[in-house]
Design an enzyme around this catalytic site. Structure first.
Site, PDB file in Angstrom:
ATOM      1  N   TYR A  85       0.830  -1.207   0.000  1.00  0.00           N
ATOM      2  CA  TYR A  85       0.000   0.000   0.000  1.00  0.00           C
ATOM      3  C   TYR A  85       0.865   1.258   0.000  1.00  0.00           C
ATOM      4  O   TYR A  85       0.382   2.351   0.254  1.00  0.00           O
ATOM      5  CB  TYR A  85      -0.953  -0.001   1.211  1.00  0.00           C
ATOM      6  CG  TYR A  85      -2.033  -1.057   1.085  1.00  0.00           C
ATOM      7  CD1 TYR A  85      -1.695  -2.401   1.128  1.00  0.00           C
ATOM      8  CD2 TYR A  85      -3.356  -0.719   0.876  1.00  0.00           C
ATOM      9  CE1 TYR A  85      -2.653  -3.384   0.980  1.00  0.00           C
ATOM     10  CE2 TYR A  85      -4.329  -1.697   0.731  1.00  0.00           C
ATOM     11  CZ  TYR A  85      -3.971  -3.031   0.787  1.00  0.00           C
ATOM     12  OH  TYR A  85      -4.925  -4.001   0.637  1.00  0.00           O
TER      13      TYR A  85
ATOM     14  N   LYS B 145       3.707 -14.751   4.547  1.00  0.00           N
ATOM     15  CA  LYS B 145       3.972 -15.636   3.404  1.00  0.00           C
ATOM     16  C   LYS B 145       5.489 -15.729   3.265  1.00  0.00           C
ATOM     17  O   LYS B 145       6.060 -15.513   2.191  1.00  0.00           O
ATOM     18  CB  LYS B 145       3.306 -15.043   2.141  1.00  0.00           C
ATOM     19  CG  LYS B 145       3.377 -15.910   0.906  1.00  0.00           C
ATOM     20  CD  LYS B 145       2.386 -17.055   0.906  1.00  0.00           C
ATOM     21  CE  LYS B 145       2.660 -17.991  -0.261  1.00  0.00           C
ATOM     22  NZ  LYS B 145       1.746 -19.155  -0.278  1.00  0.00           N
TER      23      LYS B 145
ATOM     24  N   ASP C 150      -2.166 -18.553   3.107  1.00  0.00           N
ATOM     25  CA  ASP C 150      -3.159 -19.352   2.367  1.00  0.00           C
ATOM     26  C   ASP C 150      -3.798 -20.400   3.281  1.00  0.00           C
ATOM     27  O   ASP C 150      -5.009 -20.582   3.298  1.00  0.00           O
ATOM     28  CB  ASP C 150      -2.581 -19.978   1.088  1.00  0.00           C
ATOM     29  CG  ASP C 150      -1.103 -20.292   1.161  1.00  0.00           C
ATOM     30  OD1 ASP C 150      -0.474 -20.056   2.211  1.00  0.00           O
ATOM     31  OD2 ASP C 150      -0.560 -20.802   0.157  1.00  0.00           O
TER      32      ASP C 150
ATOM     33  N   ASP D 283      -5.968  -6.708   5.127  1.00  0.00           N
ATOM     34  CA  ASP D 283      -7.114  -6.177   4.388  1.00  0.00           C
ATOM     35  C   ASP D 283      -8.029  -7.339   3.992  1.00  0.00           C
ATOM     36  O   ASP D 283      -9.241  -7.321   4.220  1.00  0.00           O
ATOM     37  CB  ASP D 283      -6.592  -5.430   3.145  1.00  0.00           C
ATOM     38  CG  ASP D 283      -7.664  -4.625   2.443  1.00  0.00           C
ATOM     39  OD1 ASP D 283      -8.818  -4.615   2.921  1.00  0.00           O
ATOM     40  OD2 ASP D 283      -7.352  -4.004   1.411  1.00  0.00           O
TER      41      ASP D 283
HETATM   42 MG    MG Z   1     -10.658  -3.634   2.643  1.00  0.00          MG
END
Ligand code: MG
Ligand code: NAI
Length: 341
Positions: free
Chosen positions: A125, A174, A207, A231
């Site tokens: 982001y 990850k 995952d 998110d």
């Molecule tokens: Mg969101």
């Protein structure tokens, strides 16, 4: 004491649900003077700027804001105002609870109580992205993770767990593929965990985590993760408790905080008067707690819980068969609130 708080009505369903929230807060006995500011598409239309300086000045002065969702054009157009605000005020914590209310019929699990801490400023982001050739056949996004950024969100999660008697923190990453960025986040977490022997600590690859949260969410308590995974997993968690209409969030930094729903501007239902006001209402409950108004916060939460449990005055995301409007659900929350005295 009267609080002066920035109120950003936002786009899409934002004005409907923030109006509902201001009405409820007025009945909760907390004196608030709203400093109303436009941002997002609403501000772009009016002032040709999705994030006018006046919005930043207002939050800088008031230190606390309640924000409706803001539309961000997909794949083009202006950059996310949400991300810009988080950066501007260094709101490195994104706290997103997912807690079951009694009475929702559509759920697979009946007593979820998860707390997600999402790193709110770094990684994908950052907004650092570009095409790497002139024919625009390849693009690159740069995601930077720092030790300092990781430390402060992970430490915040541990401090929260200790203060609120939470038993366990799961760090999601990850690091098998993202060996440097994910690896750094995991290493920092493992080091900090040693300072909190009273809080259990484990980690999961993202995952697998997504699958585990759907199959057996009860194994989790507090979750801490990087920006993108947080998110995604917080929307997933909202699905475990009845959907985005019930999922609040807080963006917290050392000097300011912005409270909002997890959901977006919901263009598919905007203007129809059917949006569930509870997500942003619950965000305002988090805001009251942050301000030290625990009693009013508890009362509003209890009123919401009562209305949901009674099922008669809830919006269609919770009761598709016999729903009421945003305004009617808000009226009922206020009635319950007044009953609580
Ligand atoms: Mg969101
Ligand atoms: P969304 O969260 O707006 O909607 C997803 C689905 O959930 C839709 O079907 C919507 O009707 C439903 N929904 C959302 N809130 C609801 C509520 N309160 N009551 C009942 N149903 C509700 O996600 P979407 O459609 O992907 O994004 C729309 C816009 O919102 C985009 O421009 C996006 O960038 C922006 N957005 C803004 C956020 C923010 O301001 N913090 C967060 C997420 C998205």
């Amino acid at each position: 004491m009267a609080y002066r708080i920035t109120l950003i009505p936002g786009d899409g369903i934002g004005p409907e649900i923030t109006k509902a929230t201001a009405r409820v807060l007025q009945h909760a006995g907390v004196e608030i003077e709203w400093d109303v500011q436009e941002a997002g598409v609403a501000a772009l239309t009016k002032f040709h700027d999705p994030l006018p300086q006046s919005v930043i000045d207002s939050i800088a002065q008031n230190k606390v804001a309640l924000k409706g969702p803001l539309t961000t054009p997909v794949g083009k157009g202006f950059r996310s105002v949400n991300v810009a605000l988080r950066k501007e005020f260094e709101l490195y914590v994104n706290q997103r609870p997912a807690k079951t209310f009694k009475g929702i019929k559509t759920l697979y699990f009946d007593h979820i109580d998860l707390m997600i801490f999402r790193e709110n400023l770094e990684e994908f982001y950052s907004g650092i992205e570009h095409y790497i050739d002139s024919s625009r056949s390849a693009a690159e996004t740069i995601g930077i993770i720092t030790k300092r950024g990781s430390e402060r969100i992970i430490r915040y999660a541990f401090e929260y767990a200790r203060k609120h008697g939470r038993k366990k923190i799961t760090l999601v990453h990850k690091a098998n593929i993202l060996k440097y960025t994910g690896g750094l986040f995991l290493d920092v977490g493992s080091e900090i965990a040693k300072e909190y022997p009273d809080v259990k600590f484990d980690d999961k690859i993202v995952d697998n985590m997504a699958m585990q949260m759907v199959m057996n969410p009860y194994q989790f308590d507090v979750i801490v993760t990087t920006n993108l995974f947080g998110d995604i997993l917080s929307d997933l968690a909202s699905g475990l408790v009845g959907g985005l209409g019930l999922a609040p969030g807080a963006n917290i930094g050392d000097g300011a905080a912005i409270f909002e729903a997890v959901h977006g501007s919901a263009p598919d239902i905007a203007g129809l008067g059917v949006a569930n006001p509870c997500a942003i209402l619950l965000a305002s409950v988090m805001m009251l707690d942050y301000l030290g108004e625990a009693e009013a916060a508890k009362k509003i939460e209890a009123a919401i819980a009562k209305v949901i449990e009674e099922e008669k005055f809830v919006t269609k995301d919770i009761n598709p068969v016999n729903p009421v409007s945003t305004v009617e659900m808000t009226d009922e929350i206020i009635r319950q609130l007044d009953k609580l005295g």
